[in-house]
Design a protein around this motif. Structure first.
Motif, short mmCIF file in Angstrom:
data_model
loop_
_atom_site.label_atom_id
_atom_site.label_comp_id
_atom_site.label_asym_id
_atom_site.label_seq_id
_atom_site.Cartn_x
_atom_site.Cartn_y
_atom_site.Cartn_z
N MET A 190 0.62 -1.09 -0.12
CA MET A 190 -0.06 0.07 0.07
C MET A 190 1.02 1.33 0.06
O MET A 190 0.44 2.25 -0.67
N LYS A 191 1.72 1.23 0.54
CA LYS A 191 2.97 2.50 0.87
C LYS A 191 3.45 2.39 -0.45
O LYS A 191 3.45 3.77 -1.12
N LYS A 192 3.80 1.57 -1.27
CA LYS A 192 4.24 1.88 -2.74
C LYS A 192 3.30 2.37 -3.66
O LYS A 192 3.57 3.29 -4.47
N LEU A 193 1.92 1.92 -3.71
CA LEU A 193 0.86 2.40 -4.36
C LEU A 193 0.66 3.92 -4.02
O LEU A 193 0.51 4.84 -4.94
N LEU A 194 0.64 4.41 -2.87
CA LEU A 194 0.60 5.73 -2.43
C LEU A 194 1.45 6.43 -2.84
O LEU A 194 1.44 7.70 -3.22
N GLY A 195 2.82 5.92 -2.80
CA GLY A 195 3.93 6.54 -3.42
C GLY A 195 4.04 6.94 -4.66
O GLY A 195 4.19 8.14 -5.37
N ILE A 196 3.55 6.05 -5.57
CA ILE A 196 3.51 6.10 -7.10
C ILE A 196 2.27 7.39 -7.33
O ILE A 196 2.45 7.83 -8.32
N LEU A 197 1.22 6.86 -6.90
CA LEU A 197 0.05 7.99 -7.02
C LEU A 197 0.53 9.45 -6.61
O LEU A 197 0.14 10.11 -7.29
N GLY A 198 1.08 9.48 -5.52
CA GLY A 198 1.46 11.03 -5.12
C GLY A 198 2.55 11.42 -6.11
O GLY A 198 2.47 12.72 -6.42
N PHE A 199 3.46 10.56 -6.47
CA PHE A 199 4.28 11.11 -7.41
C PHE A 199 3.89 11.39 -8.76
O PHE A 199 4.11 12.75 -9.47
N ILE A 200 2.94 10.83 -9.31
CA ILE A 200 2.03 11.10 -10.61
C ILE A 200 1.29 12.30 -10.44
O ILE A 200 1.37 13.35 -11.05
N ALA A 201 0.64 12.46 -9.24
CA ALA A 201 -0.25 13.65 -8.92
C ALA A 201 0.80 15.00 -8.78
O ALA A 201 0.27 16.03 -9.41
N LEU A 202 1.95 14.82 -8.36
CA LEU A 202 2.85 15.84 -7.92
C LEU A 202 3.31 16.26 -9.45
O LEU A 202 3.59 17.24 -9.83
N LEU A 203 3.62 15.36 -10.54
CA LEU A 203 4.38 15.43 -11.64
C LEU A 203 3.11 16.38 -12.49
O LEU A 203 3.33 17.09 -13.13
N GLN A 204 1.82 15.78 -12.49
CA GLN A 204 0.86 16.45 -13.33
C GLN A 204 0.52 17.73 -12.66
O GLN A 204 0.19 18.64 -13.57
#
Length: 66
Positions: free
Chosen positions: A1-15
């Motif tokens: 779950m931590k990895k998924l939140l990290g990936i989604l957070g990174f994508i949201a930050l980039l967008q």
């Protein structure tokens, strides 16, 4: 779950960053500019995505391991 939140957070930050760059420089970056219902609100959506990305990354860091 931590990895998924990290990936989604990174994508949201980039967008969010891409949306702000698009708003200030008229470069064609990001997904926000392609959403018709956000026309005129691209900068607000970019700021919201940046805040969401930071919150998701913070949640990923503060979660329990395992």
């Amino acid at each position: 779950m931590k990895k998924l939140l990290g990936i989604l957070g990174f994508i949201a930050l980039l967008q969010g960053a891409a949306s702000l760059v698009n708003g200030f420089t008229d470069w064609n970056l990001g997904v926000v500019r392609r959403l018709d219902f956000l026309e005129g609100f691209e900068l607000y959506a970019g700021v919201a995505l940046l805040v969401l990305g930071i919150a998701l990354l913070a949640a990923a860091e503060s979660g329990k391991s395992g």
